[in-house]
Motif scaffolding. Structure first.
Motif, PDB file in Angstrom:
ATOM      1  N   GLY A  19      -3.920   0.518   9.362  1.00 24.80           N
ATOM      2  CA  GLY A  19      -3.523   0.293   7.983  1.00 24.80           C
ATOM      3  C   GLY A  19      -2.583  -0.889   7.803  1.00 24.80           C
ATOM      4  O   GLY A  19      -2.020  -1.070   6.720  1.00 24.80           O
ATOM      5  N   MET A  20      -2.418  -1.683   8.867  1.00 25.58           N
ATOM      6  CA  MET A  20      -1.539  -2.844   8.799  1.00 25.58           C
ATOM      7  C   MET A  20      -2.221  -4.036   9.467  1.00 25.58           C
ATOM      8  O   MET A  20      -3.120  -3.868  10.282  1.00 25.58           O
ATOM      9  CB  MET A  20      -0.194  -2.569   9.486  1.00 25.58           C
ATOM     10  CG  MET A  20       0.593  -1.433   8.884  1.00 25.58           C
ATOM     11  SD  MET A  20       2.236  -1.234   9.646  1.00 25.58           S
ATOM     12  CE  MET A  20       3.194  -2.307   8.569  1.00 25.58           C
ATOM     13  N   TYR A  54       1.406  -4.030   5.368  1.00 27.82           N
ATOM     14  CA  TYR A  54       0.551  -2.909   4.978  1.00 27.82           C
ATOM     15  C   TYR A  54      -0.677  -3.414   4.242  1.00 27.82           C
ATOM     16  O   TYR A  54      -0.579  -4.313   3.407  1.00 27.82           O
ATOM     17  CB  TYR A  54       1.324  -1.932   4.086  1.00 27.82           C
ATOM     18  CG  TYR A  54       2.365  -1.151   4.843  1.00 27.82           C
ATOM     19  CD1 TYR A  54       2.024   0.003   5.538  1.00 27.82           C
ATOM     20  CD2 TYR A  54       3.686  -1.578   4.876  1.00 27.82           C
ATOM     21  CE1 TYR A  54       2.977   0.719   6.250  1.00 27.82           C
ATOM     22  CE2 TYR A  54       4.648  -0.872   5.587  1.00 27.82           C
ATOM     23  CZ  TYR A  54       4.282   0.279   6.262  1.00 27.82           C
ATOM     24  OH  TYR A  54       5.228   0.974   6.964  1.00 27.82           O
ATOM     25  N   THR A  94       0.492   0.136  -1.924  1.00 26.75           N
ATOM     26  CA  THR A  94       1.308   1.305  -2.257  1.00 26.75           C
ATOM     27  C   THR A  94       2.319   1.631  -1.162  1.00 26.75           C
ATOM     28  O   THR A  94       3.211   2.447  -1.372  1.00 26.75           O
ATOM     29  CB  THR A  94       0.407   2.535  -2.480  1.00 26.75           C
ATOM     30  OG1 THR A  94      -0.411   2.714  -1.315  1.00 26.75           O
ATOM     31  CG2 THR A  94      -0.485   2.346  -3.701  1.00 26.75           C
ATOM     32  N   GLU A  95       2.176   1.019   0.015  1.00 26.56           N
ATOM     33  CA  GLU A  95       3.078   1.295   1.134  1.00 26.56           C
ATOM     34  C   GLU A  95       4.288   0.355   1.065  1.00 26.56           C
ATOM     35  O   GLU A  95       4.138  -0.842   0.834  1.00 26.56           O
ATOM     36  CB  GLU A  95       2.358   1.109   2.470  1.00 26.56           C
ATOM     37  CG  GLU A  95       1.185   2.048   2.671  1.00 26.56           C
ATOM     38  CD  GLU A  95       1.595   3.498   2.819  1.00 26.56           C
ATOM     39  OE1 GLU A  95       2.718   3.766   3.289  1.00 26.56           O
ATOM     40  OE2 GLU A  95       0.790   4.366   2.463  1.00 26.56           O
ATOM     41  N   ALA A  96       5.479   0.904   1.288  1.00 29.14           N
ATOM     42  CA  ALA A  96       6.708   0.114   1.205  1.00 29.14           C
ATOM     43  C   ALA A  96       7.109  -0.423   2.571  1.00 29.14           C
ATOM     44  O   ALA A  96       7.105   0.310   3.559  1.00 29.14           O
ATOM     45  CB  ALA A  96       7.836   0.975   0.641  1.00 29.14           C
ATOM     46  N   HIS A 111       5.992  -5.091   1.089  1.00 27.33           N
ATOM     47  CA  HIS A 111       4.915  -4.474   1.851  1.00 27.33           C
ATOM     48  C   HIS A 111       4.891  -4.908   3.319  1.00 27.33           C
ATOM     49  O   HIS A 111       3.876  -4.732   3.987  1.00 27.33           O
ATOM     50  CB  HIS A 111       3.556  -4.798   1.205  1.00 27.33           C
ATOM     51  CG  HIS A 111       3.510  -4.466  -0.247  1.00 27.33           C
ATOM     52  ND1 HIS A 111       3.556  -3.183  -0.725  1.00 27.33           N
ATOM     53  CD2 HIS A 111       3.476  -5.263  -1.340  1.00 27.33           C
ATOM     54  CE1 HIS A 111       3.543  -3.191  -2.036  1.00 27.33           C
ATOM     55  NE2 HIS A 111       3.496  -4.451  -2.440  1.00 27.33           N
ATOM     56  N   ASP A 144       6.959  -5.300   7.234  1.00 25.05           N
ATOM     57  CA  ASP A 144       8.029  -5.044   8.205  1.00 25.05           C
ATOM     58  C   ASP A 144       8.072  -6.262   9.125  1.00 25.05           C
ATOM     59  O   ASP A 144       7.089  -6.543   9.807  1.00 25.05           O
ATOM     60  CB  ASP A 144       7.727  -3.826   9.075  1.00 25.05           C
ATOM     61  CG  ASP A 144       7.598  -2.526   8.295  1.00 25.05           C
ATOM     62  OD1 ASP A 144       8.010  -2.487   7.120  1.00 25.05           O
ATOM     63  OD2 ASP A 144       7.076  -1.558   8.864  1.00 25.05           O
ATOM     64  N   ASP A 165       7.343   9.372  12.638  1.00 27.88           N
ATOM     65  CA  ASP A 165       6.500   8.270  12.163  1.00 27.88           C
ATOM     66  C   ASP A 165       6.408   7.173  13.217  1.00 27.88           C
ATOM     67  O   ASP A 165       5.345   6.581  13.413  1.00 27.88           O
ATOM     68  CB  ASP A 165       7.055   7.671  10.865  1.00 27.88           C
ATOM     69  CG  ASP A 165       6.902   8.612   9.678  1.00 27.88           C
ATOM     70  OD1 ASP A 165       6.183   9.631   9.788  1.00 27.88           O
ATOM     71  OD2 ASP A 165       7.519   8.315   8.626  1.00 27.88           O
TER      72      ASP A 165
END
Length: 155
Positions: A35-36, A57, A61-63, A69, A71, A133
């Motif tokens: 998903g990334m 992401y 919708t992912e923070a 979005h 990291d 996670d």
């Protein structure tokens, strides 16, 4: 501080797995959870060498920890033992104090029948990073490491 510890069998020789830990193109492929997507900004795989990587992401919708979005993290290769171990110090680029602080990621490789046992530890997780996670992401990444190196070993 919490830690994450994951072991993964990889059906490829230890030198192949070790190379994948230190090759920027390989890292871009395997060191990214589902998903990334990954972008390598800097990658100098030697003791004292620096790296900087962004994971974005796929779904808006992912923070992210750095931007809306994404990291982004940077660090240094603290220890590199050929075909045996890679130790990195890592820090998120973030304004959130709960996600700040230097972490240590250690990959240890051992010969086992039919391949390599990869032991991965992520120590000193900051309080805002869920160990559960983190473990899920680690497992996804190590599965991709196995897929990449096993495919290369067959061809």
């Amino acid at each position: 501080m919490p830690s994450t510890h994951v072991e993964k069998f990889v059906g490829a020789p230890r030198p192949n797995v070790f190379r994948a830990l230190l090759d920027a193109r390989s890292v871009r492929t395997w060191m990214v959870p589902d998903g990334m997507s990954s972008h390598i900004h800097e990658f100098d795989p030697r003791v004292g060498g620096r790296f900087r990587i962004s994971l974005t992401y796929d779904l808006p919708t992912e923070a992210g920890k750095t931007t809306a979005h994404t990291d982004t993290f940077h660090g240094v290769f603290a220890r590199v033992v050929p075909n045996r171990e890679v130790v990195q110090t890592v820090e998120f680029e973030t304004q959130d104090p709960d996600l700040s602080g230097e972490m240590t990621v250690t990959y240890t490789l051992d010969d086992v029948p039919g391949g390599t046992k990869v032991t991965a530890r992520h120590d000193n997780l900051p309080p805002g990073l869920s160990a559960a996670d983190n473990e899920v992401g680690f497992r996804m990444s190590l599965a991709k490491l196995a897929q990449l190196t096993e495919h290369a070993a067959r061809h």
